[in-house]
Design an enzyme around this catalytic site. Structure first.
Site, mmCIF file in Angstrom:
data_model
loop_
_atom_site.group_PDB
_atom_site.id
_atom_site.type_symbol
_atom_site.label_atom_id
_atom_site.label_comp_id
_atom_site.label_asym_id
_atom_site.label_seq_id
_atom_site.Cartn_x
_atom_site.Cartn_y
_atom_site.Cartn_z
ATOM 1 N N PRO A 87 -5.396 3.855 -2.470
ATOM 2 C CA PRO A 87 -4.513 3.082 -4.261
ATOM 3 C C PRO A 87 -4.620 5.000 -4.595
ATOM 4 C CG PRO A 87 -6.504 2.154 -4.058
ATOM 5 C CD PRO A 87 -6.214 3.130 -2.827
ATOM 6 N N GLU A 114 -15.495 -1.023 0.054
ATOM 7 C CA GLU A 114 -15.140 -0.725 -1.074
ATOM 8 C C GLU A 114 -14.843 0.856 -1.516
ATOM 9 O OE1 GLU A 114 -15.807 -1.448 -3.843
ATOM 10 O OE2 GLU A 114 -15.890 -3.269 -3.602
ATOM 11 N N ARG A 152 12.254 4.468 10.949
ATOM 12 C CA ARG A 152 13.720 4.292 11.271
ATOM 13 C C ARG A 152 14.341 5.957 10.564
ATOM 14 N NH1 ARG A 152 15.534 -0.441 9.431
ATOM 15 N NH2 ARG A 152 17.163 0.660 8.273
ATOM 16 N N ASP A 167 20.591 2.422 4.137
ATOM 17 C CA ASP A 167 19.314 1.740 3.135
ATOM 18 C C ASP A 167 19.494 2.261 1.792
ATOM 19 O OD1 ASP A 167 18.494 0.548 5.230
ATOM 20 O OD2 ASP A 167 17.380 1.941 5.600
#
Length: 234
Positions: A87, A114, A152, A167
């Site tokens: 993140p 963690e 893709r 797309d």
């Protein structure tokens, strides 16, 4: 393309690639998938790959030795990039996906608990990538998102290369609305322009729909599209 995934749960990665478009692409040799389990490299007799954090705190931290050794066991291609799913990383978007697809090999590190001992970052020096500003229980889902998105872009994954070119985000806009049979359903009709066979008019209609939809749903993308194309805001 070769995808190498360091994960404590290889079945999650492998099983996903045994279905639909991903399976066809893998079976056709468009990409190779390899999983490496750091648990197989731990020197701990109980096969532990984590331990309590120095300094205190909740949860467990992934230890450096099993992950570094697992990573170093992978044969690296000349055009290889190593990614840590985190993140804290750079947001995964269409531009980044296209850049990643230019490599011969993508090595992915999937975290848990963690997170990683900081020395894993220091030694391996991965490119950190995030799929959003939220936290998941592990890096397997982000890794699958990356594999799916990148695959893709590889020649042979999709039946028609135009499928990827049309797309959302491929031209900076969200995708236009799609319709199929029947022509009318519960009083809702397919727009007449899509039935007239005039490809120029259809293309114009679809572009306008893209612009309108992007303006309503992703104004940030709309603003960028307007600036990049020298258009005026309405």
């Amino acid at each position: 393309m070769i995808f190498d995934v360091l994960t404590l749960f290889p079945d999650i990665i492998e099983d996903y690639c045994e279905y639909s478009i991903m399976k066809r692409a893998k079976d056709a040799g468009v990409f190779e998938l390899h999983t490496v389990n750091p648990r197989d490299f731990t020197l701990d007799k109980h096969k532990k790959v984590d331990d309590t954090p120095y300094g205190g705190g909740a949860g467990m931290v992934l230890a450096p030795q099993p992950y570094v050794d697992a990573y170093e066991s992978i044969e690296k291609k000349e055009k290889s990039v190593t990614v840590m799913l985190s993140p804290q990383g750079e947001p995964l978007d269409e531009t980044l996906v296209c850049d990643l697809a230019k490599n011969e090999q993508i090595i992915m590190l999937c975290g848990h608990y963690e997170g990683f001992d900081e020395r894993i970052r220091d030694i391996i020096k991965p490119k950190e990538i995030s799929i959003g500003d939220f936290v998941l229980t592990g890096g397997e889902l982000p890794a699958l998102c990356l594999i799916d998105a990148v695959s893709r872009k590889l020649d042979g994954t999709l039946g028609k290369i135009e499928s990827a070119q049309e797309d959302s985000f491929s031209n900076g806009l969200l995708e236009y609305p799609q319709y199929t049979k029947p022509r009318e359903y519960r009083g809702l009709k397919v727009p007449d322009v899509l039935l007239n066979g005039n490809h120029k008019e259809i293309a114009q209609f679809r572009l306008q729909q893209q612009i309108t939809r992007t303006k309503l749903r992703r104004f940030d993308l709309y603003e960028e599209y307007i600036r990049n194309n020298g258009l005026k805001f309405d």
